[in-house]
Design a protein around this motif. Structure first.
Motif, PDB file in Angstrom:
ATOM      1  N   ALA A 139       0.853  -1.186   0.000  1.00  0.00           N
ATOM      2  CA  ALA A 139       0.000   0.000   0.000  1.00  0.00           C
ATOM      3  C   ALA A 139       0.896   1.245   0.000  1.00  0.00           C
ATOM      4  N   PHE A 140       0.330   2.374  -0.437  1.00  0.00           N
ATOM      5  CA  PHE A 140       1.213   3.524  -0.665  1.00  0.00           C
ATOM      6  C   PHE A 140       1.998   3.962   0.568  1.00  0.00           C
ATOM      7  N   ALA A 141       1.335   4.043   1.710  1.00  0.00           N
ATOM      8  CA  ALA A 141       2.033   4.574   2.897  1.00  0.00           C
ATOM      9  C   ALA A 141       3.264   3.720   3.216  1.00  0.00           C
ATOM     10  N   MET A 142       3.072   2.408   3.122  1.00  0.00           N
ATOM     11  CA  MET A 142       4.196   1.524   3.400  1.00  0.00           C
ATOM     12  C   MET A 142       5.235   1.605   2.287  1.00  0.00           C
ATOM     13  N   ALA A 143       4.770   1.667   1.049  1.00  0.00           N
ATOM     14  CA  ALA A 143       5.694   1.727  -0.096  1.00  0.00           C
ATOM     15  C   ALA A 143       6.555   2.980  -0.008  1.00  0.00           C
ATOM     16  N   PHE A 144       5.935   4.070   0.424  1.00  0.00           N
ATOM     17  CA  PHE A 144       6.688   5.308   0.610  1.00  0.00           C
ATOM     18  C   PHE A 144       7.786   5.103   1.655  1.00  0.00           C
ATOM     19  N   GLN A 145       7.382   4.551   2.801  1.00  0.00           N
ATOM     20  CA  GLN A 145       8.345   4.408   3.894  1.00  0.00           C
ATOM     21  C   GLN A 145       9.409   3.362   3.579  1.00  0.00           C
ATOM     22  N   ALA A 146       8.963   2.158   3.242  1.00  0.00           N
ATOM     23  CA  ALA A 146       9.925   1.060   3.068  1.00  0.00           C
ATOM     24  C   ALA A 146      10.745   1.249   1.802  1.00  0.00           C
ATOM     25  N   GLY A 147      10.096   1.774   0.750  1.00  0.00           N
ATOM     26  CA  GLY A 147      10.817   1.977  -0.504  1.00  0.00           C
ATOM     27  C   GLY A 147      11.655   3.237  -0.492  1.00  0.00           C
ATOM     28  N   GLY A 148      11.213   4.217   0.313  1.00  0.00           N
ATOM     29  CA  GLY A 148      11.882   5.513   0.356  1.00  0.00           C
ATOM     30  C   GLY A 148      12.767   5.676   1.583  1.00  0.00           C
ATOM     31  N   PRO A 149      12.318   6.473   2.568  1.00  0.00           N
ATOM     32  CA  PRO A 149      13.211   6.831   3.672  1.00  0.00           C
ATOM     33  C   PRO A 149      13.821   5.652   4.429  1.00  0.00           C
ATOM     34  N   HIS A 150      13.047   4.573   4.640  1.00  0.00           N
ATOM     35  CA  HIS A 150      13.650   3.464   5.398  1.00  0.00           C
ATOM     36  C   HIS A 150      14.744   2.773   4.583  1.00  0.00           C
ATOM     37  N   ALA A 151      14.552   2.665   3.280  1.00  0.00           N
ATOM     38  CA  ALA A 151      15.605   2.102   2.429  1.00  0.00           C
ATOM     39  C   ALA A 151      16.809   3.036   2.398  1.00  0.00           C
ATOM     40  N   GLN A 152      16.518   4.332   2.316  1.00  0.00           N
ATOM     41  CA  GLN A 152      17.622   5.308   2.322  1.00  0.00           C
ATOM     42  C   GLN A 152      18.405   5.233   3.637  1.00  0.00           C
ATOM     43  N   ASP A 153      17.681   5.043   4.741  1.00  0.00           N
ATOM     44  CA  ASP A 153      18.353   4.842   6.029  1.00  0.00           C
ATOM     45  C   ASP A 153      19.331   3.659   5.957  1.00  0.00           C
ATOM     46  N   ARG A 154      18.844   2.546   5.413  1.00  0.00           N
ATOM     47  CA  ARG A 154      19.701   1.356   5.324  1.00  0.00           C
ATOM     48  C   ARG A 154      20.906   1.625   4.424  1.00  0.00           C
ATOM     49  N   GLY A 155      20.676   2.384   3.357  1.00  0.00           N
ATOM     50  CA  GLY A 155      21.795   2.725   2.485  1.00  0.00           C
ATOM     51  C   GLY A 155      22.816   3.599   3.202  1.00  0.00           C
ATOM     52  N   LEU A 156      22.313   4.603   3.906  1.00  0.00           N
ATOM     53  CA  LEU A 156      23.211   5.510   4.638  1.00  0.00           C
ATOM     54  C   LEU A 156      23.959   4.756   5.740  1.00  0.00           C
ATOM     55  N   GLU A 157      23.239   3.862   6.400  1.00  0.00           N
ATOM     56  CA  GLU A 157      23.873   3.036   7.433  1.00  0.00           C
ATOM     57  C   GLU A 157      25.064   2.262   6.852  1.00  0.00           C
ATOM     58  N   ALA A 158      24.863   1.666   5.694  1.00  0.00           N
ATOM     59  CA  ALA A 158      25.949   0.890   5.075  1.00  0.00           C
ATOM     60  C   ALA A 158      27.118   1.791   4.696  1.00  0.00           C
ATOM     61  N   VAL A 159      26.816   2.979   4.181  1.00  0.00           N
ATOM     62  CA  VAL A 159      27.884   3.926   3.835  1.00  0.00           C
ATOM     63  C   VAL A 159      28.652   4.325   5.096  1.00  0.00           C
ATOM     64  N   ALA A 160      27.925   4.567   6.161  1.00  0.00           N
ATOM     65  CA  ALA A 160      28.575   4.986   7.405  1.00  0.00           C
ATOM     66  C   ALA A 160      29.454   3.870   7.974  1.00  0.00           C
ATOM     67  N   VAL A 161      28.961   2.640   7.947  1.00  0.00           N
ATOM     68  CA  VAL A 161      29.781   1.525   8.440  1.00  0.00           C
ATOM     69  C   VAL A 161      31.018   1.362   7.553  1.00  0.00           C
ATOM     70  N   ALA A 162      30.821   1.471   6.232  1.00  0.00           N
ATOM     71  CA  ALA A 162      31.957   1.331   5.304  1.00  0.00           C
ATOM     72  C   ALA A 162      32.970   2.448   5.516  1.00  0.00           C
ATOM     73  N   TYR A 163      32.469   3.660   5.688  1.00  0.00           N
ATOM     74  CA  TYR A 163      33.379   4.788   5.905  1.00  0.00           C
ATOM     75  C   TYR A 163      34.147   4.599   7.216  1.00  0.00           C
ATOM     76  N   GLY A 164      33.428   4.219   8.250  1.00  0.00           N
ATOM     77  CA  GLY A 164      34.086   3.980   9.536  1.00  0.00           C
ATOM     78  C   GLY A 164      35.177   2.930   9.420  1.00  0.00           C
ATOM     79  N   GLU A 165      34.895   1.892   8.665  1.00  0.00           N
ATOM     80  CA  GLU A 165      35.877   0.811   8.561  1.00  0.00           C
ATOM     81  C   GLU A 165      37.066   1.215   7.689  1.00  0.00           C
ATOM     82  N   MET A 166      36.797   1.923   6.595  1.00  0.00           N
ATOM     83  CA  MET A 166      37.912   2.314   5.713  1.00  0.00           C
ATOM     84  C   MET A 166      38.864   3.285   6.397  1.00  0.00           C
ATOM     85  N   THR A 167      38.338   4.045   7.343  1.00  0.00           N
ATOM     86  CA  THR A 167      39.161   5.055   8.017  1.00  0.00           C
ATOM     87  C   THR A 167      39.529   4.637   9.446  1.00  0.00           C
ATOM     88  N   ARG A 168      39.299   3.387   9.763  1.00  0.00           N
ATOM     89  CA  ARG A 168      39.499   2.934  11.148  1.00  0.00           C
ATOM     90  C   ARG A 168      40.962   2.979  11.564  1.00  0.00           C
TER      91      ARG A 168
END
Lengths: 549, 549
Positions: A139-168
């Protein structure tokens, strides 16, 4: 080239901090509100989505030998969108050609690109939400959240973990070794972060962005070109993502082909050809355990990060909020018609009933309480549609139909209006019934009568260990038993939610706080996002020489 | 139980800090001096070693179905030591029985045990040095360092990386999600560190402790019981280690069987049975690529961390210190008779010669310079014995003999006194000779005539990429070419040492600073000690519940 990095550095630093504390944090609001996303965001998103229908989807500069795409909305119509497509060979060659430029760009340039792309994707959340809705059936409300901001959160999380590790560890050092009375040995040392190889992201039908962003962005941040292979039924959300990533790469002077889209047709999939190419060294995969086994047996040249099938459980031992428990479970079972990897399936209830704030409840009373809460949740058709959405894959309806005969029906499944829909089917089973020993993906839940609460905990933790599980829930009021359960579920490698009521659900996994999938049982070997998810996507290579005098 | 942790916390914190800066640091002095280790340390170590000969080696409480052990010193005599031995089945069962106690002990208790054991092993460095000498053939000074303090450094490094990773994210959090005008959702979250499973450490003949301590201690710190499987020719150093670890475990109230010794006989090895047991989930392996391939094909239930074969290279493009270069290479080639995984093998020299501080030198003059430096280094028999040690495996002598016929002999190999010995064999080859395309383990080096310096860099980086390499060295005075070489070797995934002269050698890899093996070429997939080496040895599992009001 690190302008983008500098621009988004505060967000990155906040993300790194949130990862450490595991407290609530997000830069991407989950509410689909015009006050946040702009007064015309909703209508703009709808218009942008409508403009994509029945047309070729443009990805400038992308390898294109033909056009493919036959997506159909679970709510009805065919999308009529075609995408640029090329053979596995062509895609691998283009990816290899982009590899050196991406590797040489350096950490900050790549991380900057990832962050900028996420911010642009966030601005497009209404479009992504519509695209997710009409490929997954959410449904749209979920598609917005899970497809949009929550997915973006997961993407940003991965970038942050990768950045932390590359510069550790330091990128360079002056190494001075004492030599007693002699002059010390002094070396200059430098380390380069070297990527592993081509990364293949194999998406799924139900959460094309949420389940893929972590792998895509972890690989890209660490310098590995990515080939994104969407499920043939859910291409659009990832095609939009690929297009944005390529735009930002090109603007930053990096090779756009560092991110490619691999579109194919059902019956002529190129996934196996891609996955077994010697140049592919990383595979992120979400899907069936069967194909996971195939990858492990055949793509042994690659590291595989997987999320696969499992049997999620609820154990009902006791509750001091019977209505709250039933309402909470009803929502968990109905949400997106049980098509979440985190949705409960097996609900263990003592055969003799449980203690509640409303007095003792028999097994049947508990079952009736859950069923009744579902009825109440779905009584308004508009709300029912908004919670359940539609069924992504027709095979799921067949599974619901076949399941009806396997137990005593507590609540029957029924269609609910627009599109391919099915409300939750609840079946009562006896402990030991083989029916409940497998994942039955979709709106199917088993209420399983067990001897007592301890047996329920044993069954629930046991099936997690044997068959895998991403979530487990427990309702109990006995703190000693809760402590024992915590240990049993931890040993089974499954995250446990205890006594959830109100507006928080076992299905929900929040980036920056909840590690999604533990990696410790057969439901997957990758955890979003722990260090193991990023640490082997690159290697450190040194050069050292005597320090200048 | 965390007394040990508190006692050694300053050392741990200093190690964590050193890892970050990659500067020189060690708590374990490498000089075998009575001033450091105690005036009687040397004679005490010798006496303790002598007392072990021709006797059963006691490991209190260790599973024992029989006694095995037929070690022979490469310097001559049989050791006559037998060890408690048990079947793979018995060892697995004992390990499984210890697993829960080790897991439940918690991070600080386990890390404290690891640190205390390393400190006790350090105090035993003279005994360990003798044990290493008479199982590997290393001369005493090297056996003391590599078997003692340098191995302890690698062990401490692994513990520090594991501790850093286990404590990287909060162990608990209060997660408070705003709900607009409503009260926020507040969850208490907790994470447990859950170990992966039984860990198998497969040791090698030449560096039984140095190459095994990282894996053993990384697994133990992260809660995985370890079965230590020594090479049948080099049991004693690891048996001493296992005994110390078990002592400290027991004193701390943890199960001693969390560390077990798996002794077997040549021709009746139990390694394959152990490696393929479903309970074994982690394998640390140092050895041939052939057995590495076997493990990858057959032990697919386990994560494998490997160091395997490779072809290390030196490229001589130019030098402003010809004598220093030759002396440095002579030592690198002679040290432990080339039986180091870091020893150079292929030396690429322009066919037309090089520029030096002594004017132009032809290929033959460069070759003669290296040969002459070896003669000079080994001219004193006592020093020769102290540098070269003895040959661990008789097959190495056969390899030297067979190699003689494969090229033009620049310097012949010869025995050198006590034990099974062989000085370096130098052979001249033409570019493209297949002889130099494989690892020829032992005191064998090829001086390979190439068209020019750039070709040498291409050949050296190319073979690292194709066949693997742990080290590469370059001598050059052209900074532009050095820059290009740095990039070529980084892309081949091999650590590069540039213009080493004096008392620092390409063979040397210092804990806390040099990552040993990059994981980026076929010489191994494990890097000592990066985060990837520890991060997947455990998983985080959560339980969460509504916060108490």
């Amino acid at each position: 080239m690190s302008d983008l990095f500098e621009r988004h550095r505060p967000m990155l630093e906040a993300a790194v901090q949130a990862l450490r504390t595991r407290e609530f944090w997000t830069p991407f609001p989950e509410v689909p509100s015009g006050k946040i996303y702009g007064e015309t965001a909703r209508s703009d998103g709808e218009a942008a989505f409508a403009a994509l229908w029945d047309a070729p989807f443009a990805i400038p500069g992308h390898p294109e030998e033909t056009r493919l795409g036959r997506e159909e909305s679970p709510f009805g119509p065919a999308l009529g969108i075609t995408y640029p497509a090329a053979s596995a060979e062509t895609l691998i060659a283009a990816s290899q050609a982009a590899a050196e430029g991406l590797a040489e760009a350096g950490i900050e340039a790549r991380v900057g690109v990832c962050l900028e792309a996420l911010v642009r994707l966030n601005r497009m959340s209404f479009l992504i939400g519509n695209a997710t809705m009409h490929t997954t059936g959410q449904a749209f409300a979920m598609a917005f959240q899970a497809g949009g901001p929550h997915a973006q959160d997961r993407g940003l999380e991965a970038v942050a973990v990768a950045y932390g590790e590359m510069t550790r560890f330091a990128g360079s050092a002056r190494w001075e070794k004492p030599q007693g009375k002699s002059a010390p040995i002094v070396l200059e040392k430098n380390w380069a972060v070297m990527p592993t190889g081509i990364s293949l992201a194999i998406g799924c039908n139900t959460f094309p962005t949420w389940n893929s962003y972590s792998g895509i962005l972890a690989s890209l941040a660490t310098g590995n070109p990515v080939i994104v292979k969407p499920h043939p039924s859910a291409i659009l959300p990832l095609a939009l993502t690929v297009r944005v990533l390529r735009e930002v790469l090109a603007e930053a002077g990096l090779p756009a082909d560092a991110v490619l889209l691999a579109v194919d047709q059902p019956g002529a999939e190129i996934t196996k050809t891609l996955a077994t190419d010697p140049a592919v060294r990383l595979i992120d995969y979400t899907g069936s355990s069967g194909f996971g086994d195939w990858l492990r047996a055949n793509a042994s040249q690659a590291q595989i990060f997987s999320e696969e099938a499992g049997v999620n459980t609820v154990t009902i031992a006791a509750t001091d909020d019977f209505d709250g428990m039933c309402a909470n479970l009803a929502f968990s079972l109905a949400l997106y018609s049980g098509q979440m990897c985190t949705a409960p399936q097996n609900i263990y209830i003592p055969r003799g009933g449980i203690e509640t704030d409303q007095g003792p409840k028999t097994f049947d009373k508990v079952a009736a309480g859950v069923a009744s809460a579902i009825e109440s949740l779905l009584s308004d058709p508009a709300r029912a549609a908004g919670v359940c959405g539609a069924i992504a894959n027709p095979a799921t309806l067949d599974r619901v139909q076949a399941a009806r005969a396997t137990g005593r029906i507590i609540r029957n499944s029924a269609p609910m209006g627009e599109g391919r829909t099915a409300s939750p089917l609840l079946l009562a089973l006896e402990d030991g019934d083989e029916t409940a020993e497998q994942e039955c993906f979709g709106p199917i839940a088993f209420l399983i009568a067990v001897a007592d609460a301890n047996t329920g905990i044993t069954r629930a933790s046991g099936i997690a260990r044997r068959k895998g599980a991403i979530t487990a829930a427990l309702y109990d009021t006995d703190e000693a038993r809760i402590t024992r359960a915590v240990r049993a579920f931890a040993q089974a490698g499954v995250n446990l939610s205890i006594n959830l009521t109100g507006n928080i659900f076992v299905n929900q996994s929040a980036a920056f706080s909840d590690f999604h999938v533990t990696g410790a049982n057969p439901a997957g070997n990758a955890s979003l996002t722990d260090t193991a998810f990023v640490a082997s996507r690159f290697r450190r290579v040194m050069w050292r020489r005597p320090a200048a005098a």
